[in-house]
Design a protein around this motif. Structure first.
Motif, PDB file in Angstrom:
ATOM      1  N   GLY A 126      19.028  16.742 -39.256  1.00 21.45           N
ATOM      2  CA  GLY A 126      18.290  17.548 -37.762  1.00 21.45           C
ATOM      3  C   GLY A 126      19.368  18.163 -37.427  1.00 21.45           C
ATOM      4  O   GLY A 126      18.507  18.676 -36.833  1.00 21.45           O
ATOM      5  N   VAL A 127      20.675  18.207 -37.800  1.00 23.72           N
ATOM      6  CA  VAL A 127      21.159  19.123 -37.211  1.00 23.72           C
ATOM      7  C   VAL A 127      20.758  20.790 -37.246  1.00 23.72           C
ATOM      8  O   VAL A 127      20.260  21.626 -36.635  1.00 23.72           O
ATOM      9  CB  VAL A 127      22.787  19.056 -36.592  1.00 23.72           C
ATOM     10  CG1 VAL A 127      23.648  21.013 -36.381  1.00 23.72           C
ATOM     11  CG2 VAL A 127      22.806  18.106 -35.616  1.00 23.72           C
ATOM     12  N   THR A 128      21.073  20.618 -38.562  1.00 18.42           N
ATOM     13  CA  THR A 128      20.836  21.432 -39.297  1.00 18.42           C
ATOM     14  C   THR A 128      18.259  21.830 -39.072  1.00 18.42           C
ATOM     15  O   THR A 128      18.606  23.653 -38.826  1.00 18.42           O
ATOM     16  CB  THR A 128      20.561  21.943 -41.159  1.00 18.42           C
ATOM     17  OG1 THR A 128      21.611  21.612 -41.296  1.00 18.42           O
ATOM     18  CG2 THR A 128      20.112  22.430 -41.719  1.00 18.42           C
ATOM     19  N   LEU A 129      17.865  21.105 -38.930  1.00 16.55           N
ATOM     20  CA  LEU A 129      16.963  21.795 -38.461  1.00 16.55           C
ATOM     21  C   LEU A 129      16.559  22.608 -37.481  1.00 16.55           C
ATOM     22  O   LEU A 129      16.023  23.026 -36.638  1.00 16.55           O
ATOM     23  CB  LEU A 129      15.680  20.575 -38.848  1.00 16.55           C
ATOM     24  CG  LEU A 129      15.091  20.281 -40.321  1.00 16.55           C
ATOM     25  CD1 LEU A 129      14.772  19.047 -40.611  1.00 16.55           C
ATOM     26  CD2 LEU A 129      14.960  21.781 -40.806  1.00 16.55           C
ATOM     27  N   GLY A 130      16.978  21.433 -36.213  1.00 16.42           N
ATOM     28  CA  GLY A 130      17.191  21.873 -35.139  1.00 16.42           C
ATOM     29  C   GLY A 130      18.194  23.243 -34.515  1.00 16.42           C
ATOM     30  O   GLY A 130      17.149  24.105 -34.029  1.00 16.42           O
ATOM     31  N   GLY A 134      14.932  25.743 -33.588  1.00 13.87           N
ATOM     32  CA  GLY A 134      15.325  26.795 -31.724  1.00 13.87           C
ATOM     33  C   GLY A 134      15.883  28.177 -32.254  1.00 13.87           C
ATOM     34  O   GLY A 134      16.396  28.870 -31.453  1.00 13.87           O
ATOM     35  N   TYR A 135      16.982  28.782 -33.201  1.00 18.03           N
ATOM     36  CA  TYR A 135      16.998  29.821 -33.383  1.00 18.03           C
ATOM     37  C   TYR A 135      16.095  31.087 -33.480  1.00 18.03           C
ATOM     38  O   TYR A 135      16.124  32.052 -32.677  1.00 18.03           O
ATOM     39  CB  TYR A 135      18.039  30.198 -33.900  1.00 18.03           C
ATOM     40  CG  TYR A 135      18.963  31.313 -33.977  1.00 18.03           C
ATOM     41  CD1 TYR A 135      20.100  31.742 -33.433  1.00 18.03           C
ATOM     42  CD2 TYR A 135      18.806  32.258 -35.210  1.00 18.03           C
ATOM     43  CE1 TYR A 135      20.446  33.139 -33.381  1.00 18.03           C
ATOM     44  CE2 TYR A 135      19.422  33.652 -35.026  1.00 18.03           C
ATOM     45  CZ  TYR A 135      20.423  33.864 -34.021  1.00 18.03           C
ATOM     46  OH  TYR A 135      21.077  35.393 -34.452  1.00 18.03           O
ATOM     47  N   GLY A 137      12.858  30.297 -33.961  1.00 21.28           N
ATOM     48  CA  GLY A 137      11.537  30.436 -33.451  1.00 21.28           C
ATOM     49  C   GLY A 137      10.015  30.568 -34.245  1.00 21.28           C
ATOM     50  O   GLY A 137      10.390  30.251 -35.414  1.00 21.28           O
ATOM     51  N   GLY A 138       9.229  30.624 -34.079  1.00 19.19           N
ATOM     52  CA  GLY A 138       8.156  31.025 -34.646  1.00 19.19           C
ATOM     53  C   GLY A 138       7.318  30.195 -35.510  1.00 19.19           C
ATOM     54  O   GLY A 138       7.284  28.489 -34.979  1.00 19.19           O
ATOM     55  N   VAL A 139       7.044  30.896 -36.807  1.00 14.70           N
ATOM     56  CA  VAL A 139       6.755  29.815 -38.311  1.00 14.70           C
ATOM     57  C   VAL A 139       7.559  28.789 -37.912  1.00 14.70           C
ATOM     58  O   VAL A 139       7.327  27.126 -38.572  1.00 14.70           O
ATOM     59  CB  VAL A 139       6.648  31.123 -39.133  1.00 14.70           C
ATOM     60  CG1 VAL A 139       5.747  29.805 -39.734  1.00 14.70           C
ATOM     61  CG2 VAL A 139       5.526  31.497 -38.341  1.00 14.70           C
ATOM     62  N   VAL A 140       8.701  29.165 -37.662  1.00 15.26           N
ATOM     63  CA  VAL A 140      10.134  27.830 -38.552  1.00 15.26           C
ATOM     64  C   VAL A 140      10.360  26.858 -36.990  1.00 15.26           C
ATOM     65  O   VAL A 140      10.343  25.818 -37.535  1.00 15.26           O
ATOM     66  CB  VAL A 140      11.353  28.549 -37.833  1.00 15.26           C
ATOM     67  CG1 VAL A 140      12.159  27.668 -38.626  1.00 15.26           C
ATOM     68  CG2 VAL A 140      11.625  29.544 -39.892  1.00 15.26           C
ATOM     69  N   ASP A 141       9.904  27.340 -36.349  1.00 13.25           N
ATOM     70  CA  ASP A 141       9.775  25.798 -34.956  1.00 13.25           C
ATOM     71  C   ASP A 141       8.218  24.759 -35.512  1.00 13.25           C
ATOM     72  O   ASP A 141       8.786  23.871 -35.372  1.00 13.25           O
ATOM     73  CB  ASP A 141       9.675  26.727 -34.088  1.00 13.25           C
ATOM     74  CG  ASP A 141       9.854  25.902 -32.383  1.00 13.25           C
ATOM     75  OD1 ASP A 141      10.432  24.662 -32.792  1.00 13.25           O
ATOM     76  OD2 ASP A 141       9.654  25.976 -31.419  1.00 13.25           O
ATOM     77  N   ARG A 142       7.275  26.016 -35.525  1.00 13.07           N
ATOM     78  CA  ARG A 142       5.528  25.371 -35.684  1.00 13.07           C
ATOM     79  C   ARG A 142       6.244  24.248 -36.595  1.00 13.07           C
ATOM     80  O   ARG A 142       5.820  23.294 -37.113  1.00 13.07           O
ATOM     81  CB  ARG A 142       4.869  25.810 -35.981  1.00 13.07           C
ATOM     82  CG  ARG A 142       4.486  26.456 -34.647  1.00 13.07           C
ATOM     83  CD  ARG A 142       2.907  27.622 -34.973  1.00 13.07           C
ATOM     84  NE  ARG A 142       3.406  28.627 -35.659  1.00 13.07           N
ATOM     85  CZ  ARG A 142       3.551  29.764 -35.293  1.00 13.07           C
ATOM     86  NH1 ARG A 142       3.945  29.996 -34.311  1.00 13.07           N
ATOM     87  NH2 ARG A 142       3.630  30.673 -36.137  1.00 13.07           N
ATOM     88  N   THR A 194      20.351  24.479 -28.656  1.00  9.77           N
ATOM     89  CA  THR A 194      19.744  26.020 -28.975  1.00  9.77           C
ATOM     90  C   THR A 194      19.126  27.786 -28.411  1.00  9.77           C
ATOM     91  O   THR A 194      19.857  28.733 -28.601  1.00  9.77           O
ATOM     92  CB  THR A 194      19.017  26.004 -31.252  1.00  9.77           C
ATOM     93  OG1 THR A 194      20.476  24.906 -31.630  1.00  9.77           O
ATOM     94  CG2 THR A 194      19.137  27.669 -31.513  1.00  9.77           C
ATOM     95  N   GLN A 195      17.767  26.714 -28.490  1.00 10.93           N
ATOM     96  CA  GLN A 195      17.208  27.767 -27.297  1.00 10.93           C
ATOM     97  C   GLN A 195      17.692  28.936 -26.676  1.00 10.93           C
ATOM     98  O   GLN A 195      17.518  29.470 -26.421  1.00 10.93           O
ATOM     99  CB  GLN A 195      15.613  27.260 -27.353  1.00 10.93           C
ATOM    100  CG  GLN A 195      14.746  26.619 -28.226  1.00 10.93           C
ATOM    101  CD  GLN A 195      13.627  25.948 -27.924  1.00 10.93           C
ATOM    102  OE1 GLN A 195      13.364  25.350 -26.607  1.00 10.93           O
ATOM    103  NE2 GLN A 195      12.643  25.914 -28.551  1.00 10.93           N
ATOM    104  N   LYS A 196      18.562  27.915 -25.362  1.00 12.12           N
ATOM    105  CA  LYS A 196      18.987  28.092 -23.993  1.00 12.12           C
ATOM    106  C   LYS A 196      20.156  28.777 -24.507  1.00 12.12           C
ATOM    107  O   LYS A 196      20.500  30.088 -24.205  1.00 12.12           O
ATOM    108  CB  LYS A 196      19.559  27.369 -23.741  1.00 12.12           C
ATOM    109  CG  LYS A 196      18.610  26.564 -22.829  1.00 12.12           C
ATOM    110  CD  LYS A 196      19.308  25.375 -21.928  1.00 12.12           C
ATOM    111  CE  LYS A 196      18.115  24.221 -21.199  1.00 12.12           C
ATOM    112  NZ  LYS A 196      18.875  23.515 -20.751  1.00 12.12           N
TER     113      LYS A 196
END
Length: 310
Positions: A126-130, A134-135, A137-142, A194-196
């Motif tokens: 979960g932490v790896t994916l999160g 968050g870092y 974004g874009g395609v990875v986030d989707r 991470t987004q913040k």
């Protein structure tokens, strides 16, 4: 002008990092430990956890009998406080004549191993994916959000039962299946945090001095997520223990003769009205372990809320 702004940012970050003396970090850690020891929930939870760990580690020295030793002539003996109980078997015996206290002590090993092992696997995934979502974004986030939606749409217990049944029940399989199905909480929290963090000045300073993406995520972002991760981990330990108990109770978790608290409840369910201690005793141990994990998690969350001013 762009180069000057970058230089100023780097110098500001360096000045902020050097503002603390070498003794400041140990002092802050000592203050945090003192604050933890003043929180009653954390103290009680840690005391219970340490006691259960001690019982599990020293089970071969504490257990009065071999937990696998069967003797039908002494089957279903009641505990010593019930009429007809034998002081030689403090918690009585099960339907196969095995000492119940010994099986409870050895069962602590299985429950703690599964609780912390499954929570660790879920944390890693979960932490790896999160952090990645968050870092970058874009395609990875989707893509990560799509995986999260799929995972939340599936019935967790039924999926775990199906996977364990198809692969074959064992301690390793149960740990991996529970861990692979309990990573969503880690992902949601670390993604938002991470987004913040990714837009803060010290991350920009690390990027300006030539740090690559992997170095930034490991050295700059993950340390600032550690407190949130610890809180989630402590709560997920209790969730994993309950999941193992449910799987074992339904017959697709830990298999006999391995001592497991959930399996002991399943084996005693046919005598719940005549011999309720067969269910009450392992149920108390499960309750204490889950309670301890949640007390520690809630206490850490309270400390974080105070520090952040929420």
């Amino acid at each position: 002008m762009a180069m000057q702004d970058t230089d100023l940012t780097v110098k500001a970050a360096a000045a902020e990092a050097s503002a603390d003396t070498p003794l400041d970090a140990p002092v802050r850690r000592l203050d945090s430990w003192r604050e933890m020891l003043r929180h009653p929930g954390i103290v009680i939870g840690l005391a219970i956890l340490l006691t259960l760990f001690a019982l599990a580690i020293f089970a071969p020295l504490i257990a009065p009998y071999d937990p696998f030793d069967q003797q039908l002539s002494r089957r279903l003996l009641p505990p010593f406080w019930v009429e007809g109980g034998n002081p030689a078997y403090l918690f009585g015996t099960d339907h196969l004549g095995r000492d119940y206290l010994s099986r409870l002590l050895y069962g602590a090993r299985i429950s703690l191993l599964i609780g912390f092992g499954a929570a660790g696997i879920g944390c890693l995934l979960g932490v790896t994916l999160g952090v990645c979502a968050g870092y970058f974004g874009g395609v990875v986030d989707r893509v990560v959000s799509f995986l999260l939606t799929c995972q939340l749409a599936l019935p967790g217990l039924l999926l775990a039962m199906a996977l364990v049944f198809l692969i074959g029940p064992s301690v390793t399989v149960v740990i991996c299946v529970i861990g692979l199905l309990h990573w969503s909480y880690y992902l949601v929290v670390t993604r938002a945090a991470t987004q913040k963090i990714r837009d803060l000045e010290y991350v920009a300073a690390a990027r300006a001095i030539g740090s690559n993406e992997r170095q930034i995520m490991i050295s700059e972002i993950l340390p600032n997520l550690l407190s949130e991760i610890i809180v989630i981990f402590s709560l997920e330990v209790g969730v994993a223990v309950l999941a193992e108990a449910a799987l074992s109770f339904l017959g697709v978790g830990i298999q006999p003769p391995t001592p497991s608290w959930g399996l002991m409840i399943a084996e005693g369910k046919t005598s719940v009205f005549l011999r309720p201690w067969l269910i009450i005793l392992p149920g108390i141990f499960i309750f204490l372990l889950v309670l301890a994990a949640n007390l520690v998690g809630d206490g850490l969350r309270d400390m974080m809320s105070k520090k952040s001013g929420r």
